[in-house]
Design a protein around this motif. Structure first.
Motif, PDB file in Angstrom:
ATOM      1  N   GLN A  72      -6.597  -7.862   0.142  1.00 31.29           N
ATOM      2  CA  GLN A  72      -6.648  -7.343  -1.225  1.00 31.29           C
ATOM      3  C   GLN A  72      -7.742  -8.019  -2.036  1.00 31.29           C
ATOM      4  O   GLN A  72      -8.127  -9.153  -1.768  1.00 31.29           O
ATOM      5  CB  GLN A  72      -5.285  -7.546  -1.915  1.00 31.29           C
ATOM      6  N   CYS A 116     -11.207   1.609   1.112  1.00 31.87           N
ATOM      7  CA  CYS A 116     -10.689   0.260   1.380  1.00 31.87           C
ATOM      8  C   CYS A 116     -11.593  -0.520   2.322  1.00 31.87           C
ATOM      9  O   CYS A 116     -11.671  -0.217   3.509  1.00 31.87           O
ATOM     10  CB  CYS A 116      -9.272   0.353   1.973  1.00 31.87           C
ATOM     11  N   ALA A 133      -3.412 -10.301  -7.879  1.00 29.43           N
ATOM     12  CA  ALA A 133      -3.193  -9.749  -6.537  1.00 29.43           C
ATOM     13  C   ALA A 133      -3.617 -10.778  -5.500  1.00 29.43           C
ATOM     14  O   ALA A 133      -2.940 -10.995  -4.486  1.00 29.43           O
ATOM     15  CB  ALA A 133      -3.976  -8.451  -6.351  1.00 29.43           C
ATOM     16  N   SER A 156       0.806  -1.231   0.000  1.00 32.35           N
ATOM     17  CA  SER A 156       0.000   0.000   0.000  1.00 32.35           C
ATOM     18  C   SER A 156       0.836   1.277   0.000  1.00 32.35           C
ATOM     19  O   SER A 156       0.287   2.359   0.016  1.00 32.35           O
ATOM     20  CB  SER A 156      -0.967   0.065   1.187  1.00 32.35           C
TER      21      SER A 156
END
Lengths: 166, 798
Positions: free
Chosen positions: B746, B736, B544, B10
């Motif tokens: 993620q 988020c 991811a 991040s």
């Protein structure tokens, strides 16, 4: 097919080679000189992946025959910085992640460098105009505009580079 | 793991792979040159449907520098057909036309010569005698029993047709206050990378090994290539370290690679097959979904949408390819981010005499999202309700997760209302309305578009058994290997190619995070297909989650070994020590530690100091099953499709030129929640790029065919790709909501922007047209389409 001897100055170095009359300049650079940083995307003059600096102007090397470039001075992406280093513009592309797959990137660098050579502090609109002949499918152009803006600032001493060679 | 505790994840970090591209030293397939390499030229059918009567290659073979001309007959004798993915065993698709050309541009013969130029000259000398047949170009007509089937052995142009009913659809429709029905049309476009597809093939007779370098992004590529070439998988080595110049789903040149492999093996010399742009557009078999949606919605006075009936008819072109399965993935988000009680979904895939499709970014979800969002807007219009209000009422609320939808998928997490609100604030929505109204008062056609859409991610295979019960695939695993050398340097090995998504940065960041080592010092390699652990390639926004998760798993194994070695060295139990920055320290007295360098040396050289039973060296692999994977669909077709769901809300302002029909976009704001971002610059970049793709699909890009099946937009002069003029300055607003299913929270984001952009732009155009009483549910809304539409009203006035 007739063969012609041609001499080019590419990235400061003189090259001599043979080109058939129908060979495009981009094919000569890639296949004969093995300068593969310049790419072909459409070969009909739209996408800009084959952009090079020809006598100071950004041009599409797929639209010119190699024989027409005899005697010319050319810069390709390989010549934008000393080997092993990145130019301020290249470094700014890295800083803003102005690329993804990297395929259009050499052409984008050529178009942007040509702009900065003429206009040290371009507006967003001028940057968009300068790269509008170069198609990118990854980035949506935003981070490229950011990179050119950052490079303009750094080159004008407004914002010193973080790293000059990465 | 809480976001703020990350060391490297991040954080803004320069992507590892960028530097080689900036220096012009990326190695793309076109850059590969092997001494003695020959080049392929292709002979393409000028007819969209024709029987091939004869092929005469004498003149071509007589040209100096020509080595070989092959036709469909050679290919049928020497290779096996490509698989369709459906339970349709009589569909046969070879790399060269097998007696019948089924679309204009289909390869009929291939020429191999010393240079590409000679190969193209020779291709023009190949004489093919055709018997033209009557083409089928309309997908609805193609379904008729009177239409001749493209594949007579299959018996029909319908490749797949199935209707699923999930929940009490008829009851909900009967009970609802209102019902609407409309048609939405998503015409054929694609992601069209600037690099065309290419492949270099080299057969080594002594080793009985085919080396392949290709610009490939494809699950099972290696297996399918071996099968078609009739060689075992261990006789093919695909080099996944070739840089791929953009893919977004479509770089799946199996056809090209089978042909290249066949030619290289037959000639015993290296062979290069590079599409030029014209070849890529017409014969590259990489066009995208081409869909007619017949939508019905049942809803109440309060705006609550109760039930949907969706019929999606897809014109897949001349061969099945992945097209039918692109109707499958949307099952996992068939009602979007909305609380819908029941859904009926009919998916139909038909063949017509057009270029086949390939998987395109989103695998069918972008067209479905466009149809769903158009539906929401039409429901709002029907009720006279605000477009925002209807979304607010129908969006799933944050306290409802995990949320099970009627078709069997559970959405992992989200906070849709908050993302929407943040987007509205950032877009200064009320000011936009004032701006629009002022523009309208000044006589302009101005509109605001919005969309709230899901991005399913973590690419799983669940649509395969759903569309073909004989296919019992329930895993699309992904592996990662970490090796630490005797001096402590770290290598991560991924097992597939990459095409701009930043996987090397991803893997290094994750390995660095787990092992607490600087990601810039970690090297990431791509294994070749023979040395690789299992991979299913970067499809379905999965890396991811999958490469990130697998690398985290491998890292944790390394960390456990390091900890055990350190504890033994300190002479204490494992729970008395702690892993810190790669070193192992005594919990009770952190000044007592064993360094990374010492531990690594023990692992590699001092077997006598290793804990009992531990393998020497320091390396670990981890193979990750897709979270929530592992199950087959139930009898009603309910199945968990993908594990994770990112969310995006778009707000875009648009003005339409009344005369030219040109749409000008911006300001453009998108709120995006894909959980924890591993590298924010990479996620943002893909989102900006996805929006640019969405702008193309919504306003410019179309593979247009005439009634005889001739492609009318096969160059960049007529297939229009948005430039920096057409793509506005987009503002991204991050949010988020971590996924509970993944290593760091993620979600995937490789399809961000594209999945909600076209819907929002269509919404803006319709808002702009609304004062004229016009509406349109057909993409792309090109200047000529809009100009003609506006003229129907303006001409009446004058």
């Amino acid at each position: 097919m007739s063969e012609h001897d041609i001499t080019l100055k590419v990235n400061g170095r003189t090259y001599r080679g043979k080109a058939s009359a129908r060979m495009t300049l981009v094919d000569f650079l890639r296949d004969e000189l093995r300068l593969t940083g310049t790419h072909t995307g459409c070969e009909h003059g739209v996408c800009g992946a084959c952009s090079i600096i020809f006598e100071g102007q950004a041009i599409r090397s797929c639209l010119m025959f190699a024989v027409q470039a005899d005697g010319a001075s050319i810069t390709t992406v390989e010549g934008l910085a000393e080997p092993g280093t990145l130019s301020v513009l290249q470094d700014c592309f890295w800083e803003t992640h102005a690329l993804q797959c990297g395929f259009c990137t050499p052409g984008m660098l050529i178009a942007s460098q040509t702009l900065l050579d003429k206009n040290r502090l371009p507006t967003d609109e001028e940057i968009r105009e300068a790269i509008s002949g170069n198609l990118c499918r990854c980035t949506g152009y935003k981070q490229i505009v950011d990179a050119v803006k950052l490079a303009a600032q750094r080159l004008s001493g407004l914002n010193a580079p973080v790293k000059s060679d990465g | 793991m809480a976001e703020q505790n990350f060391r490297y994840i991040s954080k803004k970090r320069r992507p590892k792979e960028d530097r080689r591209f900036l220096a012009g030293s990326g190695v793309f397939v076109a850059d590969i040159a092997i001494p003695g390499m020959l080049h392929v030229g292709l002979v393409a059918s000028p007819y969209s449907f024709a029987r091939i009567r004869s092929i005469n290659a004498e003149a071509a073979l007589a040209l100096p520098g020509v080595h070989l001309v092959v036709t469909g007959e050679d290919i049928v004798a020497g290779t096996d057909p490509m698989m369709s993915g459906l339970d349709a065993p009589k569909l046969r698709r070879y790399v060269l036309a097998d007696g019948i050309a089924r679309y204009a541009g289909e390869w009929v013969a291939a020429v191999v010569a010393d240079t590409r130029a000679i190969a193209e000259d020779a291709a023009e000398l190949v004489e093919v005698e055709y018997e033209p047949l009557t083409p089928v170009t309309d997908p609805e007509q193609a379904m008729s029993s009177e239409s001749p089937p493209l594949h007579p052995e299959h018996g029909s142009n319908i490749l797949f047709q199935k209707k699923w009913v999930w929940g009490t659809v008829e009851e909900d429709f009967a009970a609802a206050d209102h019902r609407i029905a409309f048609r939405a049309r998503w015409h054929r476009s694609s992601t069209v990378p600037i690099e065309t597809f290419g492949v270099v093939s080299q057969w080594n007779q002594a080793q009985q090994l085919l080396d392949v370098w290709a610009s490939i992004q494809m699950p099972k590529f290696h297996d399918l290539l071996g099968r078609a070439l009739r060689v075992p998988g261990n006789a093919i080595r695909v080099h996944y370290d070739v840089d791929v110049g953009g893919s977004y789903g479509v770089k799946r040149g199996l056809k090209h690679s089978i042909l290249g492999g066949y030619l290289a093996k037959r000639l015993g010399v290296p062979v290069k097959l590079m599409e030029d742009r014209l070849e890529n557009m017409r014969g590259g078999d990489a066009q995208g979904p081409d869909r007619i949606f017949d939508m019905q919605a049942a809803f109440n006075n309060d705006g609550m949408i109760r039930s949907l009936k969706i019929r999606a008819l897809d014109d897949c072109g001349a061969h099945a390819g992945r097209a039918p399965l692109q109707l499958g993935k949307p099952v996992g988000a068939i009602c979007g981010p909305y609380k819908v009680n029941s859904v009926e979904y009919e998916a139909i895939s038909v063949t017509t005499n057009k270029t086949p499709q390939e998987a395109v970014r989103g695998f069918g979800q972008a067209p479905t999202n466009f149809a769903l969002e158009t539906m929401v807007d039409r429901v709002a219009a029907h009720l006279g309700m605000d477009r925002l209000e209807i979304r607010r009422r129908n969006l799933i609320t944050a306290d409802q997760f995990p949320y099970l939808i009627p078709s069997g998928s559970t959405y992992d997490s989200g906070d849709f209302h908050t993302v929407l609100d943040k987007t509205l604030t950032a877009a200064t929505y009320n000011d936009l309305i004032k701006r629009r109204d002022a523009a309208r008062a000044a006589g302009k056609l101005a509109g605001i578009g919005l969309s709230t859409c899901l991005e399913p991610s973590g690419g799983n295979s669940a649509f395969e058994p759903l569309f073909n019960p004989k296919n019992e695939t329930t895993t699309w695993m992904e592996a990662s290997t970490i090796k630490v050398d005797p001096f402590g340097a770290i290598v991560v090995i991924m097992n597939t190619s990459t095409s701009g998504q930043g996987h090397e940065t991803l893997a290094a960041t994750v390995a660095g995070e787990i092992l607490e080592r600087d990601p810039d010092t970690i090297r990431v390699l791509h294994a070749d297909s023979l040395s690789a652990m299992p991979s299913n390639s970067p499809v379905g926004s999965r890396m991811a989650i999958m490469l990130g998760g697998a690398t985290a798993g491998a890292g944790k194994k390394i960390k456990a070994s390091v900890t055990a070695i350190g504890a033994k060295k300190l002479g204490v139990a494992i729970d008395a020590v702690e892993y810190r920055d790669g070193n192992v320290v005594l919990r009770s007295d952190p000044s007592k530690k064993v360094s990374w360098e010492v531990i690594v040396e023990i692992a590699h050289r001092k077997f006598h100091e290793l804990p009992e039973g531990m393998e020497p060296g320091l390396q670990a692999s981890f193979v990750l099953e897709v979270p929530t994977g592992g199950t087959l669909p139930d009898a009603t077709g309910r199945v968990q499709m993908y594990p994770c769901y990112a969310f995006e809300s778009h707000i875009v302002y648009a003005e339409i030129d009344r005369v030219t029909g040109q749409v000008t976009l911006g300001p453009y704001t998108v709120g995006h929640d894909c959980g924890v971002m591993i590298n924010p610059d990479i996620v943002h970049g893909m989102t900006y790029g996805g929006i640019a793709h969405g702008i193309g699909a919504a306003l410019y890009e179309r593979f247009l065919y005439d009634d005889t099946g001739q492609l009318l937009s096969g160059t960049f002069m007529d297939y229009l790709i948005p430039s920096s003029h057409e793509v506005p300055d987009v503002k991204i607003i991050d949010h988020c909501t971590p996924s509970p299913l993944t290593a760091f929270g993620q979600k995937g984001s490789g399809e961000a922007g594209y999945l909600g952009g076209p819907a929002a732009i269509a919404c803006a155009v319709n808002d702009a047209l609304s004062p004229l009483g016009l509406k349109i549910a057909e993409l792309p809304m090109t200047p000529s389409v809009l100009g003609d539409l506006i003229a129907t009203v303006e001409n009446k006035r004058t």
